[in-house]
Design a protein around this motif. Sequence first.
Motif, PDB file in Angstrom:
ATOM      1  N   ASP A   1       0.840  -1.202   0.000  1.00 26.24           N
ATOM      2  CA  ASP A   1       0.000   0.000   0.000  1.00 26.24           C
ATOM      3  C   ASP A   1       0.872   1.247   0.000  1.00 26.24           C
ATOM      4  OD1 ASP A   1      -2.521   1.235  -0.058  1.00 26.24           O
ATOM      5  OD2 ASP A   1      -2.477   1.574   2.102  1.00 26.24           O
ATOM      6  N   GLY A   2       2.012   1.154  -0.672  1.00 24.03           N
ATOM      7  CA  GLY A   2       2.953   2.262  -0.700  1.00 24.03           C
ATOM      8  C   GLY A   2       2.633   3.283  -1.781  1.00 24.03           C
ATOM      9  N   ASP A   3       3.475   4.303  -1.840  1.00 22.04           N
ATOM     10  CA  ASP A   3       3.271   5.406  -2.771  1.00 22.04           C
ATOM     11  C   ASP A   3       3.438   4.944  -4.219  1.00 22.04           C
ATOM     12  OD1 ASP A   3       2.501   7.991  -3.175  1.00 22.04           O
ATOM     13  OD2 ASP A   3       4.277   8.900  -2.273  1.00 22.04           O
ATOM     14  N   GLY A   4       2.890   5.699  -5.109  1.00 23.89           N
ATOM     15  CA  GLY A   4       2.940   5.398  -6.532  1.00 23.89           C
ATOM     16  C   GLY A   4       2.020   6.350  -7.260  1.00 23.89           C
ATOM     17  N   GLN A   5       1.510   5.906  -8.410  1.00 25.31           N
ATOM     18  CA  GLN A   5       0.535   6.699  -9.151  1.00 25.31           C
ATOM     19  C   GLN A   5      -0.646   5.810  -9.528  1.00 25.31           C
ATOM     20  OE1 GLN A   5       1.753   9.666 -11.908  1.00 25.31           O
ATOM     21  NE2 GLN A   5       3.898   9.659 -11.265  1.00 25.31           N
ATOM     22  N   TYR A   6      -1.852   6.278  -9.237  1.00 26.69           N
ATOM     23  CA  TYR A   6      -3.097   5.574  -9.570  1.00 26.69           C
ATOM     24  C   TYR A   6      -3.770   6.284 -10.746  1.00 26.69           C
ATOM     25  CZ  TYR A   6      -3.537   3.118  -4.991  1.00 26.69           C
ATOM     26  OH  TYR A   6      -3.361   2.318  -3.886  1.00 26.69           O
ATOM     27  N   HIS A   7      -4.224   5.513 -11.713  1.00 28.47           N
ATOM     28  CA  HIS A   7      -4.904   6.111 -12.854  1.00 28.47           C
ATOM     29  C   HIS A   7      -6.169   6.845 -12.432  1.00 28.47           C
ATOM     30  CE1 HIS A   7      -7.197   6.298 -16.661  1.00 28.47           C
ATOM     31  NE2 HIS A   7      -6.007   6.365 -17.219  1.00 28.47           N
ATOM     32  N   HIS A   8      -6.987   6.220 -11.565  1.00 27.64           N
ATOM     33  CA  HIS A   8      -8.271   6.830 -11.231  1.00 27.64           C
ATOM     34  C   HIS A   8      -8.115   8.063 -10.339  1.00 27.64           C
ATOM     35  CE1 HIS A   8      -7.511   3.862  -8.079  1.00 27.64           C
ATOM     36  NE2 HIS A   8      -8.446   4.393  -7.314  1.00 27.64           N
ATOM     37  N   TYR A   9      -7.026   8.173  -9.596  1.00 27.47           N
ATOM     38  CA  TYR A   9      -6.758   9.408  -8.860  1.00 27.47           C
ATOM     39  C   TYR A   9      -6.362  10.522  -9.827  1.00 27.47           C
ATOM     40  CZ  TYR A   9      -6.579   7.130  -4.210  1.00 27.47           C
ATOM     41  OH  TYR A   9      -6.882   6.464  -3.051  1.00 27.47           O
ATOM     42  N   LEU A  10      -5.546  10.173 -10.791  1.00 27.71           N
ATOM     43  CA  LEU A  10      -5.047  11.172 -11.739  1.00 27.71           C
ATOM     44  C   LEU A  10      -6.166  11.744 -12.602  1.00 27.71           C
ATOM     45  CD1 LEU A  10      -1.805   9.242 -12.682  1.00 27.71           C
ATOM     46  CD2 LEU A  10      -1.868  11.467 -11.529  1.00 27.71           C
ATOM     47  N   THR A  11      -7.086  10.878 -13.053  1.00 31.11           N
ATOM     48  CA  THR A  11      -8.196  11.389 -13.862  1.00 31.11           C
ATOM     49  C   THR A  11      -9.125  12.261 -13.019  1.00 31.11           C
ATOM     50  OG1 THR A  11      -9.287   9.225 -13.562  1.00 31.11           O
ATOM     51  CG2 THR A  11      -8.209   9.644 -15.682  1.00 31.11           C
ATOM     52  N   LEU A  12      -9.293  11.930 -11.735  1.00 27.62           N
ATOM     53  CA  LEU A  12     -10.109  12.777 -10.876  1.00 27.62           C
ATOM     54  C   LEU A  12      -9.447  14.145 -10.687  1.00 27.62           C
ATOM     55  CD1 LEU A  12     -12.736  12.804  -9.194  1.00 27.62           C
ATOM     56  CD2 LEU A  12     -11.335  12.194  -7.212  1.00 27.62           C
TER      57      LEU A  12
END
Length: 347
Positions: free
Chosen positions: A106-117
């Motif tokens: 559950d570490g840091d990174g980039q999520y597609h659905h966060y970025l589109t929001l």
Amino acid sequence: MKTVYGPFDELSNDDALSWNFPDDPGAGGHRGRYLWTDAFGVVNFITLFKETAKPKYLTLAKRLVTTVHDVLGRTRDGGKRLDGATDEEPLRGGLRIGKMDAKGHDGDGQYHHYLTLWMFALNRLSIAADEVEYNDLAIQLARSIHPRFLMHCLSGDVRMVWKITVDMKNVLVQTEGHLDAATGYVVYKLLQSTAAKQGHRNGVLNQEISDYWNLMTRKGSLSPGNDFLDLGMGLWMCHIWRDEPWAMKLSDKALVRVEELLGQDSAVMHRSASQRLAFREFGTCVGVACWDVNDYLESRVAALVQFWDKHLDSKDTEDELKPISRVMYATALNAGAFRRGYLENDE
């Protein structure tokens, strides 16, 4: 909103220009920033601006955007921008999720659905402030992250992944996010539409929109799901292009499922607060608010909100979830700028 972003209600507009958002707990993430929560925060500030006509709330939305880009658009130590980004193009490297841990499941990174929001939040700010730069930033982010989430298989097929590393060089979760492709299609098309209305960059995201369309229209790709948040964000996504046949069909199915989940006989609705997650249920409220629904469903959404009125601050609610729950609770009370057509020049 004040419990997350500080006592901003007494600020003058001049004070708002230099307002520093609290970082403990702030939005509940690394250095006080969490991308999903802050995306809701930006849109909520825009709603406050529209509801009160007080310019300071629009100023606070801009300040929050700058703060997020300065924290989540940089490495965890804050020392430099993410790989590929520059001062001139600050979102070329994407944006971190804001997880507390650097690594791990559950570490840091980039999520597609966060970025589109976040792109959607920037788009709303561009329209509310009548400033092209925010939609342009959203397009910059959209073009930068798109190829990083697409995987080209040996068979020749293309599929998506839903989590990648902070530097966007490696995949962290190989599976596809449910409705990620459809949300990409919806938001990228919205960004392109806004750019055209702003008089420039016609067709700037044509290829990306085509890619998402091909992914989302594969057999079995579009289904409403069974989760509160998934259903709610699916309904929100569908309403933006509500006249398109796929959106009509998916929203009809999702509304039926929501009515079942929120129904008086639903086992989920009779669980204790300790067995439920407030922010996920508020996602359903936001989605339903984007549609004209029957009186029964409206009453069931009201019942859900009333339940959490009593339990949102209970000991059963984990401290790390309180910021996201409170900000989404505010949106559940007034979805405002999440609804297309709420802002002027939006249709």
